[in-house]
Structures are given as structure tokens and as C-alpha cells.
Design a protein around this motif. Structure first.
Motif, PDB file in Angstrom:
ATOM      1  N   TRP A 151      39.827  67.240  28.799  1.00  0.00           N
ATOM      2  CA  TRP A 151      38.415  67.351  29.160  1.00  0.00           C
ATOM      3  C   TRP A 151      38.090  66.451  30.336  1.00  0.00           C
ATOM      4  O   TRP A 151      37.396  66.860  31.277  1.00  0.00           O
ATOM      5  CB  TRP A 151      37.560  66.966  27.935  1.00  0.00           C
ATOM      6  CG  TRP A 151      36.109  67.270  28.106  1.00  0.00           C
ATOM      7  CD1 TRP A 151      35.462  68.429  27.812  1.00  0.00           C
ATOM      8  CD2 TRP A 151      35.108  66.378  28.620  1.00  0.00           C
ATOM      9  NE1 TRP A 151      34.142  68.315  28.105  1.00  0.00           N
ATOM     10  CE2 TRP A 151      33.897  67.074  28.598  1.00  0.00           C
ATOM     11  CE3 TRP A 151      35.133  65.066  29.089  1.00  0.00           C
ATOM     12  CZ2 TRP A 151      32.705  66.503  29.032  1.00  0.00           C
ATOM     13  CZ3 TRP A 151      33.952  64.496  29.528  1.00  0.00           C
ATOM     14  CH2 TRP A 151      32.748  65.205  29.499  1.00  0.00           C
ATOM     15  N   HIS A 155      36.694  67.522  33.992  1.00  0.00           N
ATOM     16  CA  HIS A 155      35.280  67.271  34.282  1.00  0.00           C
ATOM     17  C   HIS A 155      35.036  66.142  35.262  1.00  0.00           C
ATOM     18  O   HIS A 155      33.894  65.859  35.570  1.00  0.00           O
ATOM     19  CB  HIS A 155      34.512  66.986  32.982  1.00  0.00           C
ATOM     20  CG  HIS A 155      34.191  68.237  32.234  1.00  0.00           C
ATOM     21  ND1 HIS A 155      35.112  68.890  31.450  1.00  0.00           N
ATOM     22  CD2 HIS A 155      33.074  68.991  32.166  1.00  0.00           C
ATOM     23  CE1 HIS A 155      34.565  69.956  30.935  1.00  0.00           C
ATOM     24  NE2 HIS A 155      33.332  70.049  31.359  1.00  0.00           N
TER      25      HIS A 155
ATOM     26  N   VAL B 261      26.916  66.092  32.976  1.00  0.00           N
ATOM     27  CA  VAL B 261      28.369  66.144  33.151  1.00  0.00           C
ATOM     28  C   VAL B 261      28.877  67.560  33.409  1.00  0.00           C
ATOM     29  O   VAL B 261      30.072  67.762  33.546  1.00  0.00           O
ATOM     30  CB  VAL B 261      29.115  65.568  31.934  1.00  0.00           C
ATOM     31  CG1 VAL B 261      28.813  64.095  31.790  1.00  0.00           C
ATOM     32  CG2 VAL B 261      28.764  66.316  30.668  1.00  0.00           C
ATOM     33  N   GLY B 262      27.965  68.530  33.480  1.00  0.00           N
ATOM     34  CA  GLY B 262      28.410  69.874  33.804  1.00  0.00           C
ATOM     35  C   GLY B 262      29.037  70.611  32.644  1.00  0.00           C
ATOM     36  O   GLY B 262      30.030  71.315  32.798  1.00  0.00           O
ATOM     37  N   GLY B 263      28.476  70.430  31.450  1.00  0.00           N
ATOM     38  CA  GLY B 263      28.883  71.262  30.314  1.00  0.00           C
ATOM     39  C   GLY B 263      30.115  70.758  29.589  1.00  0.00           C
ATOM     40  O   GLY B 263      30.825  69.872  30.056  1.00  0.00           O
ATOM     41  N   GLY B 264      30.343  71.336  28.426  1.00  0.00           N
ATOM     42  CA  GLY B 264      31.558  71.008  27.691  1.00  0.00           C
ATOM     43  C   GLY B 264      31.454  69.801  26.776  1.00  0.00           C
ATOM     44  O   GLY B 264      32.438  69.419  26.162  1.00  0.00           O
TER      45      GLY B 264
END
Lengths: 362, 294
Positions: A151, A155, B261-264
Motif C-alpha cells: 500500500w 500510495h 491520501v488518494g483512496g485505499g
């Protein structure tokens, strides 16, 4: 295979732990080294440029896998600590090296160890919970590490280079010579694979390696005879992650690109499959496993492309092949676990001990 | 505040669904000490079967439920007999690896057998959301939560009061003593796996009707680990509480952090929480403290 073992008496511990158990082993290793050195020219001579290129690329992937499988085997096979996050440590190494190579323009002989050490540092960090927990809990903790690292890389553009989370790396240069073709890469990778094998062989016969095995076999007893379990478990994690990091760097240089999609959890499972199928706690087993697991999808693909068209259309086949590959891995893991827990290495030993007294039965 | 309550409400419903799926894991661990890394794939398998039975064969919903239940019970019985039983007494790593292998098989061959396209099934409830003050409740999620609560209550009763449940706890506690007291240990192992199969069957039907049926349903299995670690591996109330905490945390975190944070965040926050739990209290909120520290 056909040699006599009688007449060699080991009278010291040193002789018992020697790297070459018998004088004949020295000759075997020398012969193998020669074979590996002349293999690419032989392939070219035998099959011509195009197919030689293809076969060399398979050998290259196997050698990368050998390094990674050795690392995981040190942790799982020798120390008995399970890890489902091996691929994540590879990605740590890969992105460290790629960033250093692109931003600071560093050569591979700096980025490669840097990737390894970075992975070792992160691996040690993940290993800290292993001081308190083991077995199942450790498996889950490393699974979490895999997902969290995936992740984070995905990200944080600063690490992953933004677009598609991939960074292109320049080709490595050795003494001013650019490693470009598959044959160049073959020698480049062979060098590191051999170092990894020799380092592991030496590690497992050293004090550290024997401490690992003691922890695996009975941790409480190991602590009582004076092994600092905390320290050695952390060392095992760090060494294993170092190997993983180096694998990631090698893979990145091999492909010319660092991409997290090569290091997903399925890759972790591939490496677990390698060491289970090859043989837990065995260097030769790691090599067998790496060869087997790398060749299996190629064989499946060939088989499906030749015979699968009888049942399915080409478009369907492209969906089916990865599915069959994953299923075959799972099946092989279970079959080996249930029927032959010591893996291909044990089968190889069985063959050897059969021929040892051949043609007599004992 | 209203946004927060909305996130909370959704989190609670999703969390109860997580509890239901985690329950399958807990049941197996409680009775047999085996760790099932393929719980998500169990759920996926039952969803795939449900999809095939309802969409392809066109059978009515309730018959499909029965077929899925029967199939999953048969599957988990067979699994216990063929794979898990030979591994009894081997190191725990072997069982973990075997279930990882099983997960790979199911993930690979599931779509191979049942088809790769995404199918949709619907529960026999309406699609209109129920509005209760600030809460927007989806009937599908509500049904899932109710099924989960029903099962959690049922299994709690089973373990506390029924003769079989008590025998199963005895098996979990000490296999040799239980065997000496005349309990057929192997039968209870099979029973535990069958119960995990039942839970996965219902979880698969509800979860599949919520998300659509394809391989991605298996991803819910990854949420099982934070839930059971937080709640305690061998505790049914732990599964409920862990599920609720994870459901709420991931929804609230996603609601507030995703824009930055742009998803996830949903896939990320539960694991951070779990790592913290592992460091501080590895046996979970309700779990038995039998972790060996070496």
C-alpha cells in the motif's frame, strides 16, 4: 553420483562441517562451474540466436529465483519462522535501488547492497514482533507487512515514481561494459546466484546457522543451552530480507524497470511454494524449488497452447492459463506437504542412495 | 457530526458481516487449533456456487441456499479428511502452508469451473434504503447483519449449553483428555470444519449479493485476520467486537483520510490497527492468554 564414500574418516568436528564433505565434491563443483560458464555459447551453437536468447532468459529468471528462495529458506526452513511477506521485502530492495540509480545516478555495486540493507532494515523491523509471537501470529504479522508495504509503495509517489508506480532503471555497467543482452545478464546474475549459494552454505554450517536450526527444532531448549533467541531470530529476519532485497534489485535490473506488480502477495506464495516443493531447510532444495516453480508455468503454458486449443478458444486460454498455474501451485504445495514434507531434495537423496549400492539391493 | 454517524452506521453493518466471516475462522481454530488462511476463498467458493445455481441454472433463491449449504458442508468435510487430517501433529507452519495452498487452488480453479464473468444475485429484500434519522441503511447490509447476529447468538448458545458444543470445547482444550473421556475427537474436527462451511456458505451468499460474484469476493478473507486478532482467536464475542471495531475504524478512516491520501485507506487502516494489537495484546480482547513467549 557414482563415487565411493568408503575410506574417508572424519576425525574432527572441523572435517565434519567442511564445505566439501568428500574430495569428489570438489571435482563435481568444478565441473558444474565449467558447465554453467559455457552454457550460453553452447545454447547459441545448438539452437541459434533467437531460441538461445529465450532459453537464457529462463535460466536468468531461475537464478534470480534461487537467490530469493535461499533467503526465504533461511528464515522458514532453517529458523522455523514463517513469513508471507517475502515479496514485499523484494519490492523494498527494488525501489530503493531504482530510486538511488535514477535520482543519484549510482552504479549497481552501490545500489545492490543498498537495496539489500534497506530490505534488511525493514525486515528486522517486521521481525521485532517475532520476538513476542510465533507460528500463526507471525504469519499474520508478515501478511500485514506485505499488505502495508504494498500500500505504501503504491500510495507514496516519492517512492514509487508516480505514474503506474514504476521506475525505469538504466542498465548496469561492469568496468565500463554495459550489461545489455540476455547473455551478459546471464553472467551478471550467475555471479550473484553463486555468491548467494556459497554464502548460504557457509552460513548454515557456522555458529549462526546452527543456532537457527536449534531455534527451529526446539526454541526453549535452544534458549537453555545459551542461544540468545531474540538476537538470532532478528538476524534470521534481517538476513532473509537482505536476500529478498537483493532479489528485488536483481529482478529490477533484469527487467529494466521497478514495478510493485512483480512483488504482490502471489509472488510471496510462489516463493513459499519453491521452498516447500524443493525442500525446507536445504540449500539444494531451494535451487530445485526455484527451477521447478519457474519452469512449471512455462510447461503449463506450452501444454495448454498445444493441447488446450482442442477444448478452448485462444481468448479463453489467456484467462485460463494463469488460473491453472495458480491451482497447480496450490495443489503441489498440498501434495508435497502431505506426502513428501522434505520435498524434491528428499526425492533426489532417495535416488542417490538407490544408486549408491547399485546394482545390489544393499 | 452527521457524516460521522453515517460512517459509524455503515461501519457497524459491514463490521457485523466481517464478524460472520471471521466466525468461520474462529470455529475451526477453537475446535481444532488449525488456522484457515483460506476462509476468504471459502466465502468466494460459496458465492460462486450460488451464482452458478441462481444465474446459470435459474433455480429459486431458497433452493439455491440449500444447495450452497450442502455443497459447502460436503466440501469442508472432504477437505478435513483429505488434507487436514494427515497433517495432524505436524508443525503449525505445515497447516498454515496447506491452507495457503488450498486458497491458491480455489482462487485458480474456482473461476475456471464456474466462469470468470461477474454475476449478480439479489437477496429477497427490497433495494430502497431505509432512512433512520442520520442513518442510511441498505436492506442488503441489514439482512447480512441480522444473519450474522443470528449465527453469532446461535453458536454462543451451542458452545455454552449444548452437549455437542461442550464436547467440542473439551476437544479444543485437550485432545488427549477429551479422547480419554469417550469423545470421538475426529468426528468433532469434521463437525468444526462443517460449521465453518455453513458460515462461509451464508457469508458468501450475502457478501456476493452485495458486491457481485467473482474472484474478488475472496478479498474479504484478508479482513478476517485483523478481526480475529483484535477480538481473540478463540472467542465468539471477540469476533463480534473485533468485527465491529474493524468495520467502524475502516469506514471512519476512509471517510476522513481518503481525500488526503488518494483512496485505499480501507485496505490499510485495519492492518495498522492489527499490528498495534499484536504488539500490545496479541491474544486479543477476549482471547485466551496462552501465547508462549520465548
Amino acid at each position: 553420483m557414482f563415487h565411493r564414500e568408503s575410506g574417508y574418516f572424519k576425525t574432527t568436528y572441523k572435517a565434519d562441517q567442511a564445505l566439501y564433505p568428500l574430495p569428489v565434491a570438489r571435482w563435481t563443483v568444478g565441473l558444474l562451474a565449467l558447465v554453467f560458464l559455457v552454457l550460453p555459447p553452447l545454447l547459441t551453437a545448438a539452437g541459434g540466436g533467437q531460441s538461445a536468447e529465450y532459453y537464457t532468459s529462463i535460466l536468468n529468471i531461475i537464478m534470480i529465483a534461487v537467490v530469493g528462495a535461499l533467503g526465504l529458506n533461511i528464515l522458514v526452513g532453517y529458523t522455523g519462522q514463517i513469513s508471507i511477506g517475502h515479496a514485499a521485502f523484494m519490492s523494498v530492495g527494488a525501489y530503493t535501488a531504482a530510486n538511488l540509480a535514477v535520482r543519484l545516478d549510482l552504479p549497481f555495486w552501490i545500489t545492490l547492497p543498498a537495496g539489500g540493507f534497506m530490505a534488511a532494515a525493514i525486515g528486522g523491523l517486521v521481525g521485532i514482533p517475532s520476538l513476542r509471537i510465533k507460528g500463526l501470529y507471525l504469519a499474520i504479522a508478515t501478511l500485514a507487512a506485505q499488505l502495508i508495504i504494498e500500500w505504501v509503495i503504491n500510495h507514496v509517489p516519492w517512492i514509487s515514481g508516480g505514474s503506474q508506480a514504476s521506475i525505469e532503471v538504466p542498465r548496469p555497467t561492469v568496468f565500463g561494459y554495459e550489461v545489455k543482452t540476455q547473455r551478459d545478464l546471464y553472467y551478471f546474475l550467475l555471479f550473484f546466484a553463486v555468491i548467494a549459494v556459497v554464502a548460504t552454505l557457509n552460513l548454515v554450517r557456522s555458529r549462526i546457522g546452527r543456532a537457527f536450526v536449534a531455534i527451529r527444532d526446539q526454541d526453549i531448549a535452544a534458549e537453555i543451552i545459551g542461544i540468545d533467541i531474540f538476537r538470532y531470530k532478528l538476524i534470521a529476519f534481517a538476513i532473509s530480507s537482505f536476500y529478498a532485497g537483493v532479489t528485488g534489485v536483481l529482478y529490477t535490473y533484469y527487467l529494466g524497470i521497478a514495478n510493485y506488480e512483480n512483488f504482490l502477495i502471489t509472488t510471496s506464495i510462489d516463493y513459499l511454494a519453491m521452498i516447500i516443493i524443493g525442500g525446507l531447510g536445504s540449500v539444494l532444495g531451494s535451487i530445485f524449488g526455484a527451477i521447478f516453480v519457474t519452469l512449471l508455468p512455462i510447461v503449463i503454458r506450452l501444454g495448454m497452447e498445444n493441447f488446450g486449443t482442442l477444448l478452448f478458444t485462444t481468448a479463453e486460454l489467456n484467462n485460463i492459463i494463469p488460473a491453472v498455474r495458480l491451482g497447480a501451485f496450490g495443489l503441489l504445495i498440498i501434495i508435497f506437504l502431505v506426502l513428501e514434507p522434505e520435498g524434491l531434495n528428499r526425492l533426489w537423496r532417495n535416488v542417490r542412495s538407490y544408486f549408491r549400492v547399485w546394482p545390489f539391493s544393499y | 457530526m452527521e457524516f460521522f454517524l453515517l460512517l459509524m452506521g455503515n461501519g457497524i453493518l459491514i463490521g457485523l458481516m466481517y464478524s460472520l466471516i471471521a466466525l468461520g475462522f474462529v470455529l475451526v481454530y477453537k475446535a481444532t487449533d488449525a488456522i484457515n488462511f483460506a476462509q476468504g476463498e471459502f466465502v468466494m467458493l460459496s458465492a460462486l456456487i450460488a451464482g452458478a445455481v441462481i444465474v446459470v441454472a435459474g433455480l429459486p433463491f431458497w433452493i439455491a441456499v440449500l444447495i450452497v449449504l450442502a455443497a459447502m458442508i460436503g466440501f469442508s468435510f472432504g477437505l478435513e479428511r483429505v488434507v487436514l487430517r494427515p497433517l495432524l501433529g505436524r508443525p503449525i507452519v505445515a497447516v498454515i502452508m496447506a491452507t495457503i495452498g488450498l486458497a491458491a487452488i480455489l482462487r485458480g480453479l474456482g473461476p475456471f469451473i464456474f466462469g470468470v464473468e461477474t454475476r449478480s444475485i439479489s437477496l429477497p429484500v427490497s433495494d430502497d434504503p431505509i432512512i433512520l434519522g442520520p442513518f442510511f441503511l441498505q436492506p442488503v447490509q441489514l439482512t447480512g447483519a441480522l444473519v450474522a447476529l443470528m449465527f453469532l447468538g446461535g453458536f454462543t448458545w451451542f458452545f455454552l449449553k449444548s452437549r455437542m458444543g461442550v464436547a467440542m470445547r473439551a476437544v479444543a482444550d485437550n485432545q488427549q483428555v477429551a479422547s480419554a473421556m469417550g469423545i470421538n475427537v475426529e468426528r468433532y474436527f469434521a463437525l468444526a470444519w462443517a460449521m465453518a462451511g455453513i458460515v462461509a456458505a451464508l457469508g458468501g451468499i450475502v457478501w456476493g449479493s452485495m458486491l457481485g460474484i467473482d474472484v474478488h469476493v475472496a478479498l474479504v478473507g484478508l479482513k478476517v485476520f485483523p478481526v480475529v486478532i483484535l477480538g481473540g482467536l478463540d472467542s465468539i464475542p471477540g469476533a463480534v467486537v473485533g468485527g465491529l471495531i474493524i468495520g467502524i475504524v475502516e469506514n471512519v478512516a476512509a471517510g476522513y483520510l481518503d481525500p488526503y491520501v488518494g483512496g485505499g485507506t480501507k485496505d490499510f487502516a485495519p492492518y495498522v490497527l492489527m499490528i498495534l494489537a499484536l504488539m500490545v495484546r496479541p491474544y486479543g480482547i477476549f482471547g485466551k492468554r496462552k501465547i508462549e513467549r520465548v
